[in-house]
Design an enzyme around this catalytic site. Structure first.
Site, PDB file in Angstrom:
ATOM      1  N   CYS A 114       0.818  -1.232   0.000  1.00 60.80           N
ATOM      2  CA  CYS A 114       0.000   0.000   0.000  1.00 60.80           C
ATOM      3  C   CYS A 114       0.845   1.274   0.000  1.00 60.80           C
ATOM      4  O   CYS A 114       0.323   2.360  -0.207  1.00 60.80           O
ATOM      5  CB  CYS A 114      -0.938   0.010   1.193  1.00 60.80           C
ATOM      6  N   HIS A 254      -3.524   7.031   3.692  1.00 56.19           N
ATOM      7  CA  HIS A 254      -3.922   5.782   3.027  1.00 56.19           C
ATOM      8  C   HIS A 254      -5.375   5.479   3.400  1.00 56.19           C
ATOM      9  O   HIS A 254      -5.746   5.553   4.580  1.00 56.19           O
ATOM     10  CB  HIS A 254      -2.981   4.663   3.483  1.00 56.19           C
ATOM     11  N   ASN A 285     -10.325   0.148   0.182  1.00 57.34           N
ATOM     12  CA  ASN A 285      -8.854   0.164   0.194  1.00 57.34           C
ATOM     13  C   ASN A 285      -8.348  -0.339  -1.159  1.00 57.34           C
ATOM     14  O   ASN A 285      -8.550  -1.506  -1.497  1.00 57.34           O
ATOM     15  CB  ASN A 285      -8.374  -0.746   1.342  1.00 57.34           C
TER      16      ASN A 285
HETATM   17  O1  UT7 Z   1      -3.901  -1.588   3.564  1.00 56.63           O
HETATM   18  C1  UT7 Z   1      -3.017  -2.009   4.556  1.00 56.63           C
HETATM   19  C2  UT7 Z   1      -3.433  -1.569   5.858  1.00 56.63           C
HETATM   20  N1  UT7 Z   1      -4.676  -2.185   6.223  1.00 56.63           N
HETATM   21  C3  UT7 Z   1      -5.184  -1.841   7.358  1.00 56.63           C
HETATM   22  O2  UT7 Z   1      -4.616  -0.999   7.997  1.00 56.63           O
HETATM   23  C4  UT7 Z   1      -6.434  -2.526   7.859  1.00 56.63           C
HETATM   24  C5  UT7 Z   1      -6.367  -2.555   9.355  1.00 56.63           C
HETATM   25  N2  UT7 Z   1      -7.457  -3.231  10.049  1.00 56.63           N
HETATM   26  C6  UT7 Z   1      -8.765  -2.832   9.991  1.00 56.63           C
HETATM   27  O3  UT7 Z   1      -9.138  -1.935   9.266  1.00 56.63           O
HETATM   28  C7  UT7 Z   1      -9.730  -3.489  10.978  1.00 56.63           C
HETATM   29  O4  UT7 Z   1      -8.996  -4.254  11.904  1.00 56.63           O
HETATM   30  C8  UT7 Z   1     -10.795  -4.384  10.291  1.00 56.63           C
HETATM   31  C9  UT7 Z   1     -11.819  -3.520   9.585  1.00 56.63           C
HETATM   32  C10 UT7 Z   1     -10.136  -5.344   9.339  1.00 56.63           C
HETATM   33  C11 UT7 Z   1     -11.557  -5.197  11.363  1.00 56.63           C
HETATM   34  O5  UT7 Z   1     -12.130  -4.322  12.318  1.00 56.63           O
HETATM   35  P1  UT7 Z   1     -11.950  -4.610  13.882  1.00 56.63           P
HETATM   36  O6  UT7 Z   1     -12.713  -3.592  14.597  1.00 56.63           O
HETATM   37  O7  UT7 Z   1     -10.474  -4.693  14.135  1.00 56.63           O
HETATM   38  O8  UT7 Z   1     -12.688  -5.989  14.052  1.00 56.63           O
HETATM   39  P2  UT7 Z   1     -12.072  -7.377  14.564  1.00 56.63           P
HETATM   40  O9  UT7 Z   1     -11.167  -7.956  13.549  1.00 56.63           O
HETATM   41  O10 UT7 Z   1     -11.556  -7.200  15.951  1.00 56.63           O
HETATM   42  O11 UT7 Z   1     -13.395  -8.239  14.624  1.00 56.63           O
HETATM   43  C12 UT7 Z   1     -14.455  -7.927  15.527  1.00 56.63           C
HETATM   44  C13 UT7 Z   1     -15.594  -8.893  15.289  1.00 56.63           C
HETATM   45  C14 UT7 Z   1     -15.169 -10.352  15.233  1.00 56.63           C
HETATM   46  O12 UT7 Z   1     -16.179 -11.116  15.853  1.00 56.63           O
HETATM   47  P3  UT7 Z   1     -16.003 -11.652  17.352  1.00 56.63           P
HETATM   48  O13 UT7 Z   1     -14.736 -12.478  17.328  1.00 56.63           O
HETATM   49  O14 UT7 Z   1     -15.871 -10.420  18.194  1.00 56.63           O
HETATM   50  O15 UT7 Z   1     -17.249 -12.432  17.578  1.00 56.63           O
HETATM   51  C15 UT7 Z   1     -15.147 -10.660  13.756  1.00 56.63           C
HETATM   52  O16 UT7 Z   1     -15.393 -12.015  13.490  1.00 56.63           O
HETATM   53  O17 UT7 Z   1     -16.215  -8.610  14.025  1.00 56.63           O
HETATM   54  C16 UT7 Z   1     -16.295  -9.812  13.270  1.00 56.63           C
HETATM   55  N3  UT7 Z   1     -16.194  -9.460  11.853  1.00 56.63           N
HETATM   56  C17 UT7 Z   1     -17.264  -9.121  11.111  1.00 56.63           C
HETATM   57  N4  UT7 Z   1     -18.570  -9.053  11.400  1.00 56.63           N
HETATM   58  C18 UT7 Z   1     -19.406  -8.670  10.429  1.00 56.63           C
HETATM   59  C19 UT7 Z   1     -15.072  -9.381  11.085  1.00 56.63           C
HETATM   60  N5  UT7 Z   1     -15.412  -9.006   9.841  1.00 56.63           N
HETATM   61  C20 UT7 Z   1     -16.759  -8.829   9.832  1.00 56.63           C
HETATM   62  C21 UT7 Z   1     -17.682  -8.450   8.850  1.00 56.63           C
HETATM   63  N6  UT7 Z   1     -18.982  -8.384   9.189  1.00 56.63           N
HETATM   64  N7  UT7 Z   1     -17.311  -8.135   7.593  1.00 56.63           N
END
Ligand code: UT7
Length: 328
Positions: A114, A254, A285
């Site tokens: 990225c 980004h 993204n």
């Molecule tokens: O381009 C390079 C750089 N990229 C980045 O910087 C991306 C960085 N990361 C992010 O943007 C975020 O971490 C994400 C958007 C990928 C995820 O958000 P988060 O707030 O960190 O969520 P999480 O991974 O901690 O997941 C929270 C919950 C989980 O469920 P449990 O374990 O709490 O029951 C996931 O399974 O949300 C669940 N989850 C979803 N639920 C509905 C993960 N993806 C989804 C989804 N829809 N699409």
């Protein structure tokens, strides 16, 4: 005083097909509410099956060359930043001149995930300031849909396709590249990775069955690094140039996640939130293309007065990160 490299033209290309949060609700167990609240994304663009990274890059490149007032034959180097090349080899940069008719240009790809647009800007700046090349076409292009697993809700809602380009030269009017700061650290390479298809894990029926040709990301961990690294890279640029935050007219981070953008914004208390340019809601993204697409849109949408400064910052797999200050 020695002349500084400038961006003398920009362009971008987004495929027509729109993938909305509602569409994703039909593909995986997710909701518009979850995606908007956790990422700020509403839709993203997806390339047609027969539309490749080189096509999107060439389309953006053609616009940038026209915007610079040049002909394709004026370009003597093409740099393509991508992590979704048409092939592992030949390079995507070698395929672009055919589409553009830039027959005399040297061409090479670079891979900084990225942060690719900023790495390419730095290289182009060094090349033109050292007079090795005169007019460099920088392209960042991604067909992320080709490596996204549309059964994995933790990644498939995030990514989109698209391309950005700019022409770098010592001559002509444009945005002076005042400073570029870059960094890299491979210690946590596995946190954001495409595991198979390289020399460590060549493609096999097993790698295909295990879904190892798709993006894997530990989102939560990557999030924290992204905020810290982008803030530090921006502050390094400001320090090197002896600038205060209020001397920056626009910040283009980004476009990985609205919450990452907001977290960076909080760390720049003298930069009003309306001065942080965002496209994440409509394109998601787009990896290397992300800051380039946003820069092109900013220049189309807003009037930038002489002397105003734009700060770009990016972070990606590797990890890689960087920031750049552009002065009108
Ligand atoms: O381009 C390079 C750089 N990229 C980045 O910087 C991306 C960085 N990361 C992010 O943007 C975020 O971490 C994400 C958007 C990928 C995820 O958000 P988060 O707030 O960190 O969520 P999480 O991974 O901690 O997941 C929270 C919950 C989980 O469920 P449990 O374990 O709490 O029951 C996931 O399974 O949300 C669940 N989850 C979803 N639920 C509905 C993960 N993806 C989804 C989804 N829809 N699409």
């Amino acid at each position: 005083m020695t002349k500084k490299a400038k961006i003398i033209g920009t362009g971008s290309y987004l495929p027509e097909r729109v993938l909305t949060n509602r569409d994703l609700e039909l593909m995986v167990e997710t909701s518009d509410e979850w995606i908007v609240s956790r990422t700020g994304m509403k839709e993203r663009r997806i390339a047609a099956d027969s539309e490749y990274t080189s096509d999107m890059g060439a389309a953006a490149g053609r616009l940038a060359i026209g915007n610079a007032g040049l002909k394709t034959s004026d370009i003597d180097l093409i740099l393509v930043a991508t992590l979704t090349p048409d092939y592992l080899f030949p390079s995507t940069a070698c395929l672009v001149p055919k589409a553009l008719g830039a027959k005399k240009a040297a061409a090479v790809d670079l891979q900084a995930a990225c942060t690719g647009y900023l790495y390419a800007l730095a290289m182009a700046k060094a090349f033109v300031e050292n007079k090795m090349f005169k007019n460099i076409l920088v392209i960042a292009a991604e067909k992320l849909s080709s490596i996204t697993n549309y059964k994995d809700r933790s990644t498939c809602v995030l990514f989109g396709d698209g391309a950005a380009a700019c022409v770098i030269s010592l001559e002509g009017k444009g945005l002076e590249i005042e400073c570029v700061k870059l960094g890299a650290d491979g210690e946590q390479a596995e946190l954001l990775i495409l595991p198979a298809g390289g020399s460590r894990l060549p493609a096999s029926t097993e790698t295909v069955a295990a879904g190892q040709h798709y993006i894997k990301m530990a989102g939560n961990e990557v999030f924290k690094h992204a905020v810290r690294r982008m803030e530090a890279a921006c502050k390094d640029c400001l320090e090197e140039l002896g600038l205060k935050e209020i001397e920056i007219s626009w910040l283009i981070p980004h476009q990985a996640n609205m919450r990452i953008i907001d977290a960076i914004a909080k760390r720049f208390e003298h930069l009003p939130s309306e001065r942080i340019f965002k496209t994440v809601q409509k394109y998601g993204n787009t990896s290397a293309s992300s800051v380039g697409i946003a820069l092109d849109e900013l220049l189309k949408d807003k009037t930038i007065e002489k002397g105003e400064r734009i700060l770009l910052t990016a972070f990606g797999s590797g990890f890689t990160w960087g920031a750049a200050v552009l002065k009108a």
